[in-house]
Scaffold this motif. Structure first.
Motif, PDB file in Angstrom:
ATOM      1  N   UNK A 168      -3.928  -0.957   8.309  1.00 31.72           N
ATOM      2  CA  UNK A 168      -4.610  -0.035   7.474  1.00 31.72           C
ATOM      3  C   UNK A 168      -3.901   1.125   7.135  1.00 31.72           C
ATOM      4  N   UNK A 169      -4.130   2.018   6.060  1.00 32.56           N
ATOM      5  CA  UNK A 169      -3.702   2.743   5.427  1.00 32.56           C
ATOM      6  C   UNK A 169      -3.889   4.114   6.213  1.00 32.56           C
ATOM      7  N   UNK A 170      -2.809   4.960   6.288  1.00 32.66           N
ATOM      8  CA  UNK A 170      -2.871   6.224   7.061  1.00 32.66           C
ATOM      9  C   UNK A 170      -2.905   7.358   5.885  1.00 32.66           C
ATOM     10  N   UNK A 171      -2.476   7.295   4.749  1.00 28.82           N
ATOM     11  CA  UNK A 171      -2.279   7.991   3.647  1.00 28.82           C
ATOM     12  C   UNK A 171      -2.514   7.693   2.543  1.00 28.82           C
ATOM     13  N   UNK A 172      -2.650   8.347   1.191  1.00 29.50           N
ATOM     14  CA  UNK A 172      -3.165   8.043   0.081  1.00 29.50           C
ATOM     15  C   UNK A 172      -2.166   7.128  -0.606  1.00 29.50           C
ATOM     16  N   UNK A 205       3.202  22.255   8.156  1.00 29.18           N
ATOM     17  CA  UNK A 205       3.852  21.500   7.211  1.00 29.18           C
ATOM     18  C   UNK A 205       3.764  20.113   7.325  1.00 29.18           C
ATOM     19  N   UNK A 206       3.795  19.053   6.381  1.00 27.38           N
ATOM     20  CA  UNK A 206       3.520  17.649   6.480  1.00 27.38           C
ATOM     21  C   UNK A 206       4.736  16.962   6.493  1.00 27.38           C
ATOM     22  N   UNK A 207       4.621  15.997   7.407  1.00 33.52           N
ATOM     23  CA  UNK A 207       5.892  15.217   7.710  1.00 33.52           C
ATOM     24  C   UNK A 207       5.714  13.929   6.638  1.00 33.52           C
ATOM     25  N   UNK A 208       6.662  13.718   5.888  1.00 32.02           N
ATOM     26  CA  UNK A 208       6.632  12.583   4.741  1.00 32.02           C
ATOM     27  C   UNK A 208       7.490  11.408   5.418  1.00 32.02           C
ATOM     28  N   UNK A 209       6.841  10.225   5.008  1.00 31.79           N
ATOM     29  CA  UNK A 209       7.418   8.838   5.435  1.00 31.79           C
ATOM     30  C   UNK A 209       8.533   8.367   4.443  1.00 31.79           C
ATOM     31  N   UNK A 210       9.147   7.364   5.077  1.00 30.94           N
ATOM     32  CA  UNK A 210      10.476   6.990   4.366  1.00 30.94           C
ATOM     33  C   UNK A 210       9.974   5.691   3.421  1.00 30.94           C
ATOM     34  N   UNK A 211       8.770   5.606   2.985  1.00 32.68           N
ATOM     35  CA  UNK A 211       8.176   4.629   2.504  1.00 32.68           C
ATOM     36  C   UNK A 211       6.705   4.746   2.251  1.00 32.68           C
ATOM     37  N   UNK A 212       5.940   3.536   1.725  1.00 31.11           N
ATOM     38  CA  UNK A 212       4.610   3.443   1.745  1.00 31.11           C
ATOM     39  C   UNK A 212       3.975   2.310   2.483  1.00 31.11           C
ATOM     40  N   UNK A 213       4.535   2.011   3.562  1.00 26.33           N
ATOM     41  CA  UNK A 213       4.077   0.825   4.327  1.00 26.33           C
ATOM     42  C   UNK A 213       2.666   1.102   4.945  1.00 26.33           C
ATOM     43  N   UNK A 214       2.453   2.491   5.343  1.00 20.98           N
ATOM     44  CA  UNK A 214       1.024   2.908   5.646  1.00 20.98           C
ATOM     45  C   UNK A 214       0.381   3.875   4.694  1.00 20.98           C
ATOM     46  N   UNK A 215       0.714   3.754   3.385  1.00 16.26           N
ATOM     47  CA  UNK A 215       0.279   4.868   2.536  1.00 16.26           C
ATOM     48  C   UNK A 215       1.070   6.247   2.480  1.00 16.26           C
ATOM     49  N   UNK A 216       0.980   7.124   1.597  1.00 21.83           N
ATOM     50  CA  UNK A 216       1.544   8.017   1.174  1.00 21.83           C
ATOM     51  C   UNK A 216       3.032   7.721   0.700  1.00 21.83           C
ATOM     52  N   UNK A 217       4.124   8.466   0.742  1.00 24.79           N
ATOM     53  CA  UNK A 217       5.289   8.005   0.420  1.00 24.79           C
ATOM     54  C   UNK A 217       5.615   8.934  -0.994  1.00 24.79           C
ATOM     55  N   UNK A 218       6.772   8.040  -1.444  1.00 23.36           N
ATOM     56  CA  UNK A 218       7.402   8.856  -2.939  1.00 23.36           C
ATOM     57  C   UNK A 218       6.536   8.089  -4.125  1.00 23.36           C
ATOM     58  N   UNK A 219       6.055   8.917  -4.811  1.00 23.22           N
ATOM     59  CA  UNK A 219       5.489   8.297  -6.265  1.00 23.22           C
ATOM     60  C   UNK A 219       6.580   8.877  -7.216  1.00 23.22           C
ATOM     61  N   UNK A 220       7.057   8.297  -8.241  1.00 21.55           N
ATOM     62  CA  UNK A 220       8.123   8.883  -8.878  1.00 21.55           C
ATOM     63  C   UNK A 220       8.274   7.840  -9.887  1.00 21.55           C
ATOM     64  N   UNK A 221       8.777   8.431 -11.246  1.00 22.49           N
ATOM     65  CA  UNK A 221       9.055   7.527 -12.422  1.00 22.49           C
ATOM     66  C   UNK A 221      10.331   6.803 -12.356  1.00 22.49           C
ATOM     67  N   UNK A 222      10.676   5.658 -13.267  1.00 18.85           N
ATOM     68  CA  UNK A 222      11.927   5.052 -13.115  1.00 18.85           C
ATOM     69  C   UNK A 222      12.799   5.937 -13.954  1.00 18.85           C
TER      70      UNK A 222
END
Length: 347
Positions: free
Chosen positions: A39-43, A227-244
């Protein structure tokens, strides 16, 4: 060359990811996890079309799809955590990667007998065997995980695996990477996206459209600041959204040995460490994939290295030809074919 490049681009477009474009469909990594981790834990957000950008010596030769659209880049964010570790090293916050993590950041899960020997290098090379939970998410979730470029493990994903001594076993484990991110947050004592924006993205000339977010419950307090801790990916949601196009600028900084727009933002020493093969996993460096002996991608030189994210997203840095390539939403089965076509086009 331009015609051959367009043919390579067309190949990428024709071999778009098998994932749906909408998150309500066949989308994501978590769907393959056993309960309770499926399940997803972040957006998260819907993805765009097959997109990318190719540059040689900093000159953009071609873009396709929606290269300015911020899209979730999954585990390419691991490469960005390695850059942040490099910043910490260059600033004296992390002078010795072989020092146990608990020395500088006690009290966050590295103090027990099993985890006490875990070093920063172990975490950066995915050999830490760290055991614990990251905001309720157990390292067991990624035990026996299969990844495309490593030998398959002899167990079922999510089953509890007997742990080895830190530094003696390689496993691609997103929970441990998230724990590294938490440790870096304690080192910098400020949100990692803020550090990344000021020290990497703005000097590289990136836009302000990207965002790096954590799980809904991944909040801590440091020096009285939430402060929010950020993940090293989007396995369970969240992560980095960035353009090419923004990713291409970060890749160019790496190609230029840590210099962006005439300004040094990262030491060449650190980039050399990122590209040094792990002794027990020579296809891996500091959170980047290496093409040692051309085993991962036979069609490209051994000097090439990559950030790789599920879905699939690739950041390809090819030093011999001074080339940087970003390709988003490519079927991973077509990756070597695409890279080979790009290489042949460049000559």
């Amino acid at each position: 060359m331009q015609h051959a490049l367009q043919q390579a681009v067309q190949f990428a477009v024709e071999n778009e990811s098998l994932w749906d474009r909408h998150v309500t469909g066949n989308w994501g990594v978590h769907v393959n996890d056993p309960p309770p981790w499926n399940r997803l834990l972040g957006p998260v957000h819907d993805r765009g079309p097959a997109s990318g950008a190719i540059a040689v010596d900093g000159r953009v030769l071609v873009t396709w799809g929606e290269p300015d659209r911020p899209d979730l880049t999954f585990s390419v964010a691991k490469m960005y955590l390695a850059l942040l570790a490099g910043l910490a090293h260059d600033r004296g916050l992390l002078p010795d990667v072989d020092e146990p993590v608990r020395v500088r950041v006690p009290g966050i899960g590295f103090d027990d007998e099993h985890n006490a020997p875990v070093t920063w290098a172990h975490l950066l090379q995915q050999t830490s065997e760290w055991q614990g939970t990251y905001f309720g998410l157990s390292d067991q979730a990624d035990h026996f995980r299969t990844v495309n470029f490593a030998a398959p493990p002899d167990g079922k994903k999510g089953d509890l695996r007997p742990l080895r001594r830190p530094g003696t076993y390689w496993e691609y484990n997103d929970v441990r990477i998230n724990q590294l991110s938490l440790a870096l947050l304690h080192l910098f004592r400020q949100p990692l996206p803020d550090v990344f924006r000021d020290a990497i993205m703005r000097p590289a000339g990136a836009s302000e459209s990207w965002q790096w977010v954590g799980y809904d419950n991944a909040w801590i307090e440091i020096d009285g600041r939430r402060m929010q801790s950020v993940p090293g990916g989007t396995h369970w949601g969240g992560g980095m959204s960035v353009s090419a196009n923004d990713q291409l600028k970060v890749a160019q900084m790496l190609l230029d040995d840590g210099v962006a727009n005439g300004r040094r933002v990262l030491s060449s020493e650190w980039i050399a460490r990122m590209r040094t093969p792990c002794a027990i996993a020579p296809f891996y460096g500091y959170l980047v994939w290496l093409n040692t002996d051309r085993k991962i991608f036979p069609s490209v030189p051994a000097s090439s290295y990559f950030g790789v994210g599920a879905g699939s997203s690739f950041t390809w840095i090819e030093p011999e030809r001074r080339m940087t390539v970003i390709v988003r939403w490519l079927n991973p089965a077509a990756a070597d074919g695409f890279f080979g076509r790009v290489l042949n086009a460049i000559g």
